[in-house]
Design an enzyme around this catalytic site. Structure first.
Site, mmCIF file in Angstrom:
data_model
loop_
_atom_site.group_PDB
_atom_site.id
_atom_site.type_symbol
_atom_site.label_atom_id
_atom_site.label_comp_id
_atom_site.label_asym_id
_atom_site.label_seq_id
_atom_site.Cartn_x
_atom_site.Cartn_y
_atom_site.Cartn_z
ATOM 1 N N ASN A 1 0.855 -1.186 0.000
ATOM 2 C CA ASN A 1 0.000 0.000 0.000
ATOM 3 C C ASN A 1 0.887 1.230 0.000
ATOM 4 O O ASN A 1 2.031 1.180 0.439
ATOM 5 C CB ASN A 1 -0.851 0.030 1.271
ATOM 6 C CG ASN A 1 -2.107 -0.794 1.153
ATOM 7 O OD1 ASN A 1 -2.118 -1.847 0.517
ATOM 8 N ND2 ASN A 1 -3.159 -0.311 1.773
HETATM 9 CA CA CA Z 1 -7.311 -2.086 3.373
#
Ligand code: CA
Ligand code: CTP
Length: 227
Positions: A34
């Site tokens: 991420n």
């Molecule tokens: Ca997530």
């Protein structure tokens, strides 16, 4: 008493913070991750230490120095983060600021995947454990305050409210990460604090200011037991 005054409002409290991304290896040279600079989580850890707390910071790979005076645990994957969080408990407060990768590859390749092997690689994914939900929904050894983050591009407060309930969090710090706001990697943050009592809209603040304000709320909570 005198020692609490000298040590700050969170003296004697153990505050656990997760920060940064996790990296889920695909093969020895590639990973799934991420976006996260770790700036907000690290700022929260520093703010907790500034109020006298004993702080454990569990962080994924970030380009930030370890904050001074804090016990920093470095991990790469979500599974390692979950284990490090379990090892760090018990805590009075647990704050989950990490951007955990939601999926990992089912089987990590031991050799680099080569384009010459032909065709596109088919990655089979498995969902990672929800670390916040695991702690928030504990029946034993649950921290007094469990605080999550929700990075959303739409329906920010509604999604944060849903996550507060399903993950067993006391508070959710919701932030709007739609591309127009340019929050990733930057120093500013516009957040809403979602609690059992409703939603507080905070003005746009630096990540250090968000951290200080959140930590002041936490200190109030322990001093008044009102929220
Ligand atoms: Ca997530
Ligand atoms: N979180 C976690 N472990 C995970 C995923 C998320 O601890 N495997 C925590 C994050 O640190 C954050 C909160 O849960 O405090 C919300 O993360 P978010 O990614 O917004 O929620 P998800 O449940 O993963 O939902 P989605 O990504 O589908 O919006």
């Amino acid at each position: 008493g005198a020692s609490a005054a000298q040590g700050g409002p969170l003296a004697g409290k153990h505050v656990l913070v997760t920060s940064g991304p996790t990296h889920e290896p695909i093969d020895p040279v590639r990973y799934i991750a991420n976006r996260s600079s770790g700036k907000q989580g690290h700022a929260i850890a520093r703010a907790a230490a500034a109020l006298g707390a004993d702080v454990t910071l569990v962080t994924g790979p970030v380009a930030l120095a370890d904050p001074a005076g804090i016990n920093v645990v470095h991990i790469e994957t979500a599974q390692e983060m979950a284990q490090a969080v379990a090892n760090a408990l018990p805590a009075d407060v647990a704050i989950f600021a990490a951007a955990v990768a939601d999926w990992r590859t089912t089987a990590q390749k031991q050799a680099k995947i080569k384009k010459s092997a032909g065709g596109k690689p088919q990655l089979e994914l498995t969902e990672n454990p929800d670390i916040l939900a695991g702690v928030g929904n504990r029946t034993e050894g649950r921290p007094t305050l469990v605080i999550g983050f929700a990075a959303e591009t739409e329906n920010v407060v509604a999604e944060a409210t849903r996550k507060r309930q399903t993950k067993g969090a006391d508070w959710i710090v919701a932030n709007d990460v739609s591309p127009a706001r340019g929050v990733f990697g930057g120093d500013g943050n516009t957040v809403h604090l979602v609690t059992a009592h409703g939603v507080e809209d905070w003005p746009t603040l630096s990540k250090d200011e968000v951290a200080a304000r959140l930590m002041a709320h936490i200190a109030d909570h322990f001093n008044s037991k009102a929220s």
